[in-house]
Design an enzyme around this catalytic site. Structure first.
Site, PDB file in Angstrom:
ATOM      1  N   HIS A  46       0.841  -1.202   0.000  1.00  0.00           N
ATOM      2  CA  HIS A  46       0.000   0.000   0.000  1.00  0.00           C
ATOM      3  C   HIS A  46       0.877   1.253   0.000  1.00  0.00           C
ATOM      4  O   HIS A  46       0.684   2.163  -0.817  1.00  0.00           O
ATOM      5  CB  HIS A  46      -0.909  -0.018   1.233  1.00  0.00           C
ATOM      6  CG  HIS A  46      -1.754   1.197   1.404  1.00  0.00           C
ATOM      7  ND1 HIS A  46      -3.119   1.159   1.332  1.00  0.00           N
ATOM      8  CD2 HIS A  46      -1.442   2.494   1.647  1.00  0.00           C
ATOM      9  CE1 HIS A  46      -3.606   2.378   1.524  1.00  0.00           C
ATOM     10  NE2 HIS A  46      -2.591   3.215   1.724  1.00  0.00           N
ATOM     11  N   GLU A  47       1.838   1.306   0.908  1.00  0.00           N
ATOM     12  CA  GLU A  47       2.701   2.490   1.004  1.00  0.00           C
ATOM     13  C   GLU A  47       3.664   2.574  -0.177  1.00  0.00           C
ATOM     14  O   GLU A  47       3.927   3.661  -0.697  1.00  0.00           O
ATOM     15  CB  GLU A  47       3.451   2.501   2.335  1.00  0.00           C
ATOM     16  CG  GLU A  47       2.557   2.511   3.561  1.00  0.00           C
ATOM     17  CD  GLU A  47       1.499   3.598   3.574  1.00  0.00           C
ATOM     18  OE1 GLU A  47       1.672   4.646   2.909  1.00  0.00           O
ATOM     19  OE2 GLU A  47       0.470   3.411   4.252  1.00  0.00           O
TER      20      GLU A  47
ATOM     21  N   HIS B 157       2.039   4.218  -3.168  1.00  0.00           N
ATOM     22  CA  HIS B 157       2.023   5.688  -3.128  1.00  0.00           C
ATOM     23  C   HIS B 157       3.306   6.256  -3.732  1.00  0.00           C
ATOM     24  O   HIS B 157       3.265   7.199  -4.527  1.00  0.00           O
ATOM     25  CB  HIS B 157       1.869   6.194  -1.691  1.00  0.00           C
ATOM     26  CG  HIS B 157       0.500   6.036  -1.126  1.00  0.00           C
ATOM     27  ND1 HIS B 157      -0.618   6.614  -1.691  1.00  0.00           N
ATOM     28  CD2 HIS B 157       0.066   5.362  -0.026  1.00  0.00           C
ATOM     29  CE1 HIS B 157      -1.680   6.308  -0.958  1.00  0.00           C
ATOM     30  NE2 HIS B 157      -1.293   5.544   0.050  1.00  0.00           N
TER      31      HIS B 157
END
Length: 165
Positions: free
Chosen positions: A78-79, A82
């Site tokens: 998820h990170e 980004h």
């Protein structure tokens, strides 16, 4: 609360997942994006944050220790997504279509915006508030905003203002 020491095996598992996802993305995108810096300094109820300009991922060590497998499988990609969106497309909406595409099509992970981890161990003091239909708990920050007259919070169910007590 003191930050717990993470066993080296857990740190290695996190790094392994990060490197696997990064290699997968570099292959699918035909790029050579560098490995981001990984630190375990995230606090509070956030599982992690991606810092674009410093190309850094900050992970919450408490939530990681309490949810090792799910955390590694979901929060790490998820990170990373980004950071990859920022490198590939520039500044975009944090959980916009580019991020969703990066998660699902490139990394092969379901695009979930929030985690479902238990938060009792990381949640700070809360203050009781109520409306006509239920009791609510406000964080210290929100409570202080109410006390200073800077904010009024409303119940998501009945729409009435929340009152202390």
């Amino acid at each position: 609360m003191k930050t717990p020491r993470l066993p080296i095996a857990i740190q290695q598992a996190v790094m392994r997942r990060l490197r696997e996802n990064l290699a997968q993305a570099n292959l699918k995108l035909d790029r050579h994006y560098p490995e981001p810096k990984l630190v375990y300094t995230q606090r509070g109820t956030s599982a992690g944050t991606a810092w674009l300009e410093s190309y850094e991922i900050r992970l919450n060590p408490v939530l990681l220790l309490e949810n090792i497998d799910t955390f590694i499988a979901e929060v790490v990609p998820h990170e990373l997504a980004h950071l990859l969106v920022w490198k590939h497309f520039g500044r975009k909406a944090p959980h916009g279509k580019e991020w969703k595409w990066m998660m699902e099509s490139v990394l092969g992970v379901p695009a979930r915006r929030t985690h479902q981890f238990a938060l009792q161990s990381v949640r700070r003091n809360t203050f009781p508030y109520h409306c006509q239909c239920q009791q609510n708990q406000l964080t210290v920050r929100r409570h202080n905003r109410v006390v200073r007259g800077e904010a009024v919070y409303r119940c998501v169910h009945c729409g009435e203002p929340l009152v202390a007590g």
